[in-house]
Motif scaffolding. Sequence first.
Motif, short mmCIF file in Angstrom:
data_model
loop_
_atom_site.label_atom_id
_atom_site.label_comp_id
_atom_site.label_asym_id
_atom_site.label_seq_id
_atom_site.Cartn_x
_atom_site.Cartn_y
_atom_site.Cartn_z
N UNK A 1 -0.49 -3.32 6.43
CA UNK A 1 -1.59 -4.31 6.07
C UNK A 1 -1.35 -4.69 3.85
N UNK A 2 -1.27 -4.02 3.60
CA UNK A 2 -1.48 -4.38 1.93
C UNK A 2 -0.01 -4.77 1.44
N UNK A 3 1.77 -4.61 2.17
CA UNK A 3 2.24 -5.92 2.28
C UNK A 3 2.10 -6.61 2.66
N UNK A 4 1.14 -7.40 3.72
CA UNK A 4 1.29 -8.36 4.42
C UNK A 4 0.51 -9.12 3.45
N UNK A 5 -0.98 -8.79 2.98
CA UNK A 5 -1.62 -9.28 1.30
C UNK A 5 -0.75 -9.18 0.42
N UNK A 6 -0.32 -8.68 0.32
CA UNK A 6 0.70 -8.48 -0.67
C UNK A 6 1.06 -10.10 -0.85
N UNK A 7 2.21 -10.14 0.08
CA UNK A 7 3.14 -11.06 0.84
C UNK A 7 2.70 -12.58 0.29
N UNK B 1 12.04 -9.51 -2.14
CA UNK B 1 11.49 -8.41 -2.21
C UNK B 1 10.49 -7.94 -2.99
N UNK B 2 9.63 -7.04 -2.37
CA UNK B 2 8.78 -6.11 -3.25
C UNK B 2 8.93 -4.95 -3.18
N UNK B 3 7.63 -4.35 -3.82
CA UNK B 3 7.30 -3.12 -3.76
C UNK B 3 6.03 -2.54 -3.83
N UNK B 4 5.82 -1.51 -2.85
CA UNK B 4 4.28 -1.47 -1.64
C UNK B 4 4.25 0.34 -2.00
N UNK B 5 3.64 0.67 -3.22
CA UNK B 5 3.38 1.78 -3.14
C UNK B 5 4.84 3.32 -3.12
N UNK B 6 5.29 2.67 -4.57
CA UNK B 6 6.97 2.99 -4.35
C UNK B 6 7.83 2.45 -3.60
#
Length: 149
Positions: A5-11, A106-111
């Motif tokens: 969900x954090x990844x989805x929100x980030x995108x 590409x993104x970075x979530x929680x490292x």
Amino acid sequence: MTFKQKIHTHYLQLVQDRIDVFKDMIVALTEDSKNDAKGSAGDKHETALSMMHIEQEKLNRKLREVLDQKAVLDKIDAATIANTIIVGSLVKANGIYLYLSVALPKINVEGINIIALSPQSPLGNKLMGNQEGFTFEINGTKYLVEEIR
């Protein structure tokens, strides 16, 4: 909020930021063309307006693309977890996290690095409908689906 969900929100935020930028650029270009129309005359004026119109068409095309990406993301329920890979699945293959949605940077979530890819891409196409433990090869690289979220 889960990792997926954090990844989805980030995108979603990334795409919304792009939409805002394109809208701002279109508004600024429209304002520039109005201001230019007041103070210019002749061939230079026509050329400048033509160039602004072409640029505005490009921006509108890019805006439509990003709005299409947002529409795909809006349809994804990030809370859904399936046994087979579907649009919206977070897949770990060869230690790489892949988010099947739309092609985005590409993104970075929680490292952890996340790559968003389209189900129509060669890799996305191979993954769709498969389960954990699935192995396949693309361009000489062997992949193993380790986890699906």
